[in-house]
Write a protein that holds these residues in place. Structure first.
Motif, PDB file in Angstrom:
ATOM      1  N   GLY A  32       0.833  -1.193   0.000  1.00 15.30           N
ATOM      2  CA  GLY A  32       0.000   0.000   0.000  1.00 15.30           C
ATOM      3  C   GLY A  32       0.863   1.236   0.000  1.00 15.30           C
ATOM      4  O   GLY A  32       2.061   1.174  -0.185  1.00 15.30           O
ATOM      5  N   ALA A  33       0.241   2.391   0.224  1.00 17.43           N
ATOM      6  CA  ALA A  33       0.965   3.642   0.211  1.00 17.43           C
ATOM      7  C   ALA A  33       1.421   3.985   1.614  1.00 17.43           C
ATOM      8  O   ALA A  33       0.660   3.893   2.562  1.00 17.43           O
ATOM      9  CB  ALA A  33       0.081   4.758  -0.341  1.00 17.43           C
ATOM     10  N   VAL A  34       2.681   4.373   1.740  1.00 18.76           N
ATOM     11  CA  VAL A  34       3.241   4.795   3.018  1.00 18.76           C
ATOM     12  C   VAL A  34       3.600   6.261   2.896  1.00 18.76           C
ATOM     13  O   VAL A  34       4.591   6.606   2.261  1.00 18.76           O
ATOM     14  CB  VAL A  34       4.502   3.983   3.384  1.00 18.76           C
ATOM     15  CG1 VAL A  34       5.033   4.440   4.733  1.00 18.76           C
ATOM     16  CG2 VAL A  34       4.189   2.501   3.398  1.00 18.76           C
ATOM     17  N   PRO A  35       2.792   7.160   3.461  1.00 18.77           N
ATOM     18  CA  PRO A  35       3.067   8.582   3.287  1.00 18.77           C
ATOM     19  C   PRO A  35       4.304   9.015   4.046  1.00 18.77           C
ATOM     20  O   PRO A  35       4.553   8.589   5.158  1.00 18.77           O
ATOM     21  CB  PRO A  35       1.812   9.262   3.850  1.00 18.77           C
ATOM     22  CG  PRO A  35       1.258   8.281   4.818  1.00 18.77           C
ATOM     23  CD  PRO A  35       1.587   6.918   4.263  1.00 18.77           C
ATOM     24  N   ALA A  36       5.086   9.879   3.421  1.00 17.07           N
ATOM     25  CA  ALA A  36       6.238  10.453   4.100  1.00 17.07           C
ATOM     26  C   ALA A  36       5.763  11.581   4.994  1.00 17.07           C
ATOM     27  O   ALA A  36       4.857  12.332   4.649  1.00 17.07           O
ATOM     28  CB  ALA A  36       7.235  10.981   3.077  1.00 17.07           C
ATOM     29  N   GLN A  37       6.370  11.726   6.144  1.00 18.15           N
ATOM     30  CA  GLN A  37       6.012  12.812   7.029  1.00 18.15           C
ATOM     31  C   GLN A  37       6.552  14.106   6.463  1.00 18.15           C
ATOM     32  O   GLN A  37       7.721  14.219   6.120  1.00 18.15           O
ATOM     33  CB  GLN A  37       6.584  12.575   8.425  1.00 18.15           C
ATOM     34  CG  GLN A  37       5.961  11.382   9.136  1.00 18.15           C
ATOM     35  CD  GLN A  37       6.515  11.217  10.521  1.00 18.15           C
ATOM     36  OE1 GLN A  37       7.500  11.837  10.872  1.00 18.15           O
ATOM     37  NE2 GLN A  37       5.883  10.372  11.304  1.00 18.15           N
ATOM     38  N   ALA A  38       5.692  15.118   6.379  1.00 20.17           N
ATOM     39  CA  ALA A  38       6.121  16.406   5.847  1.00 20.17           C
ATOM     40  C   ALA A  38       6.874  17.155   6.936  1.00 20.17           C
ATOM     41  O   ALA A  38       6.360  17.386   8.012  1.00 20.17           O
ATOM     42  CB  ALA A  38       4.904  17.217   5.387  1.00 20.17           C
ATOM     43  N   ILE A  48      10.763   8.552   3.329  1.00 16.45           N
ATOM     44  CA  ILE A  48      10.314   7.482   2.436  1.00 16.45           C
ATOM     45  C   ILE A  48       8.880   7.749   2.006  1.00 16.45           C
ATOM     46  O   ILE A  48       8.031   8.088   2.832  1.00 16.45           O
ATOM     47  CB  ILE A  48      10.386   6.106   3.125  1.00 16.45           C
ATOM     48  CG1 ILE A  48      11.827   5.782   3.542  1.00 16.45           C
ATOM     49  CG2 ILE A  48       9.845   5.015   2.206  1.00 16.45           C
ATOM     50  CD1 ILE A  48      11.953   4.514   4.362  1.00 16.45           C
ATOM     51  N   ALA A  49       8.603   7.588   0.725  1.00 19.65           N
ATOM     52  CA  ALA A  49       7.238   7.668   0.200  1.00 19.65           C
ATOM     53  C   ALA A  49       7.019   6.515  -0.768  1.00 19.65           C
ATOM     54  O   ALA A  49       7.830   6.310  -1.675  1.00 19.65           O
ATOM     55  CB  ALA A  49       6.994   8.999  -0.501  1.00 19.65           C
ATOM     56  N   VAL A  50       5.943   5.768  -0.551  1.00 20.94           N
ATOM     57  CA  VAL A  50       5.590   4.661  -1.438  1.00 20.94           C
ATOM     58  C   VAL A  50       4.133   4.838  -1.850  1.00 20.94           C
ATOM     59  O   VAL A  50       3.245   4.904  -1.001  1.00 20.94           O
ATOM     60  CB  VAL A  50       5.775   3.290  -0.742  1.00 20.94           C
ATOM     61  CG1 VAL A  50       5.385   2.167  -1.702  1.00 20.94           C
ATOM     62  CG2 VAL A  50       7.202   3.115  -0.257  1.00 20.94           C
ATOM     63  N   ASP A  51       3.895   4.922  -3.149  1.00 22.00           N
ATOM     64  CA  ASP A  51       2.537   5.074  -3.674  1.00 22.00           C
ATOM     65  C   ASP A  51       2.289   4.036  -4.753  1.00 22.00           C
ATOM     66  O   ASP A  51       3.140   3.815  -5.617  1.00 22.00           O
ATOM     67  CB  ASP A  51       2.339   6.482  -4.252  1.00 22.00           C
ATOM     68  CG  ASP A  51       2.428   7.547  -3.179  1.00 22.00           C
ATOM     69  OD1 ASP A  51       1.540   7.589  -2.313  1.00 22.00           O
ATOM     70  OD2 ASP A  51       3.400   8.330  -3.198  1.00 22.00           O
ATOM     71  N   ALA A  82      11.782   7.354  -2.942  1.00 21.52           N
ATOM     72  CA  ALA A  82      10.458   7.611  -3.509  1.00 21.52           C
ATOM     73  C   ALA A  82      10.134   6.487  -4.483  1.00 21.52           C
ATOM     74  O   ALA A  82      10.886   6.244  -5.426  1.00 21.52           O
ATOM     75  CB  ALA A  82      10.431   8.959  -4.216  1.00 21.52           C
ATOM     76  N   ARG A  83       9.020   5.820  -4.231  1.00 18.98           N
ATOM     77  CA  ARG A  83       8.625   4.699  -5.080  1.00 18.98           C
ATOM     78  C   ARG A  83       7.188   4.913  -5.548  1.00 18.98           C
ATOM     79  O   ARG A  83       6.296   5.177  -4.744  1.00 18.98           O
ATOM     80  CB  ARG A  83       8.736   3.390  -4.310  1.00 18.98           C
ATOM     81  CG  ARG A  83       8.418   2.177  -5.149  1.00 18.98           C
ATOM     82  CD  ARG A  83       8.832   0.927  -4.415  1.00 18.98           C
ATOM     83  NE  ARG A  83       8.663  -0.249  -5.218  1.00 18.98           N
ATOM     84  CZ  ARG A  83       9.256  -1.409  -4.959  1.00 18.98           C
ATOM     85  NH1 ARG A  83      10.049  -1.516  -3.915  1.00 18.98           N
ATOM     86  NH2 ARG A  83       9.060  -2.447  -5.724  1.00 18.98           N
ATOM     87  N   ASN A  84       6.995   4.774  -6.847  1.00 19.43           N
ATOM     88  CA  ASN A  84       5.683   4.970  -7.440  1.00 19.43           C
ATOM     89  C   ASN A  84       5.403   3.830  -8.402  1.00 19.43           C
ATOM     90  O   ASN A  84       6.244   3.490  -9.234  1.00 19.43           O
ATOM     91  CB  ASN A  84       5.641   6.310  -8.194  1.00 19.43           C
ATOM     92  CG  ASN A  84       4.284   6.626  -8.761  1.00 19.43           C
ATOM     93  OD1 ASN A  84       3.278   6.480  -8.081  1.00 19.43           O
ATOM     94  ND2 ASN A  84       4.245   7.072 -10.003  1.00 19.43           N
ATOM     95  N   GLN A  85       4.210   3.224  -8.283  1.00 21.69           N
ATOM     96  CA  GLN A  85       3.921   2.045  -9.107  1.00 21.69           C
ATOM     97  C   GLN A  85       2.447   2.007  -9.490  1.00 21.69           C
ATOM     98  O   GLN A  85       1.568   2.300  -8.674  1.00 21.69           O
ATOM     99  CB  GLN A  85       4.294   0.772  -8.340  1.00 21.69           C
ATOM    100  CG  GLN A  85       4.213  -0.496  -9.181  1.00 21.69           C
ATOM    101  CD  GLN A  85       4.966  -1.649  -8.535  1.00 21.69           C
ATOM    102  OE1 GLN A  85       5.795  -1.457  -7.656  1.00 21.69           O
ATOM    103  NE2 GLN A  85       4.671  -2.854  -8.982  1.00 21.69           N
ATOM    104  N   ALA A  86       2.190   1.637 -10.735  1.00 24.59           N
ATOM    105  CA  ALA A  86       0.830   1.421 -11.234  1.00 24.59           C
ATOM    106  C   ALA A  86       0.757   0.018 -11.820  1.00 24.59           C
ATOM    107  O   ALA A  86       1.589  -0.351 -12.648  1.00 24.59           O
ATOM    108  CB  ALA A  86       0.467   2.456 -12.291  1.00 24.59           C
ATOM    109  N   ASN A  87      -0.225  -0.761 -11.373  1.00 27.61           N
ATOM    110  CA  ASN A  87      -0.421  -2.132 -11.854  1.00 27.61           C
ATOM    111  C   ASN A  87      -1.849  -2.309 -12.336  1.00 27.61           C
ATOM    112  O   ASN A  87      -2.796  -2.022 -11.595  1.00 27.61           O
ATOM    113  CB  ASN A  87      -0.131  -3.153 -10.752  1.00 27.61           C
ATOM    114  CG  ASN A  87       1.310  -3.130 -10.301  1.00 27.61           C
ATOM    115  OD1 ASN A  87       1.665  -2.380  -9.405  1.00 27.61           O
ATOM    116  ND2 ASN A  87       2.143  -3.938 -10.917  1.00 27.61           N
ATOM    117  N   ALA A  88      -1.996  -2.790 -13.562  1.00 30.41           N
ATOM    118  CA  ALA A  88      -3.315  -3.064 -14.124  1.00 30.41           C
ATOM    119  C   ALA A  88      -3.346  -4.510 -14.623  1.00 30.41           C
ATOM    120  O   ALA A  88      -2.426  -4.954 -15.310  1.00 30.41           O
ATOM    121  CB  ALA A  88      -3.625  -2.107 -15.277  1.00 30.41           C
TER     122      ALA A  88
END
Length: 224
Positions: A32-38, A48-51, A82-88
């Motif tokens: 899932g998404a792990v928001p980075a603390q601003a 770390i940010a994972v979306d 920073a990790r960003n992923q789209a899966n269909a």
């Protein structure tokens, strides 16, 4: 067995000579998404940010479309991931009873500091399994804003990004063919890039020049 899977290929990243090093890594599953603390403007060692956006269409749910649009403002960091992923995924449909699966993920990361190490991963992965005639599209767009001094997106920039987010939602819900979706998604990405470029033009100056880097990875069936 009718299974289509495109070879996994890492996105091409641009290495910024001094301040930011970008290193590609192989993609793995993300829960899932792990928001980075601003912590904009406040020193911190790492962030770390994972979306991820995931969509699955099958004989029960013939049409599935998902998108995400996240803004992560890291503040001043020594290192960041920073990790960003789209899966269909399209499963178990046919030409006469086809499926449509769309996943689009837009990730914006801002960070400040000099000689900061950034590990950036951006992937789009579309898979058809026993799904002749199905449309499956995954698009990952990652924007990295790097400034030498602490910087935050102003209200005007945030409003423009919110408007693009609303239009991305509408695009994802549309019934446009996959090829047109790609074109429209690229156009929205270009708008985001311009908003960010205009914003960093007003950022505090330092030894290094503020930069905006876009990573784009699209994958889809049919491939044309």
């Amino acid at each position: 067995m009718n299974q289509h899977r495109k070879p996994r290929a890492q996105s091409a990243f641009t290495q910024r000579a001094v301040r930011v090093g970008l290193f590609a890594a192989g993609a793995a599953g993300i829960a899932g998404a792990v928001p980075a603390q601003a912590a904009t403007g406040l020193p911190q060692h790492s962030a770390i940010a994972v979306d991820q956006t995931f969509s699955r269409a099958d004989f029960v749910h013939h049409t599935q479309a998902r998108d995400s649009f996240t803004v992560r403002q890291f503040g001043t960091v020594n290192a960041a991931t920073a990790r960003n992923q789209a899966n269909a995924v399209g499963v178990g449909c046919s030409v006469d009873d086809h499926c449509r699966s769309v996943a689009l993920s837009f990730q914006i990361v801002t960070m400040a500091g000099e000689h900061t190490h950034l590990n950036a991963i951006n992937r789009g992965d579309a898979v058809n399994e026993h799904c002749d005639g199905c449309q499956t599209l995954a698009g990952a767009y990652q924007f990295v804003v790097s400034t030498p001094r602490p910087f935050t997106l102003d209200k005007g920039s945030q409003q423009k990004l919110a408007d693009i987010h609303r239009r991305l939602d509408a695009l994802t819900r549309s019934t446009l063919p996959a090829t047109d979706l790609k074109t429209r998604a690229d156009a929205l990405a270009a708008e985001v890039n311009k908003v960010l470029a205009d914003a960093v033009a007003k950022a505090p100056k330092g030894a290094e020049r503020p930069t905006v880097t876009l990573h784009r990875h699209l994958d889809g069936w049919p491939a044309h």
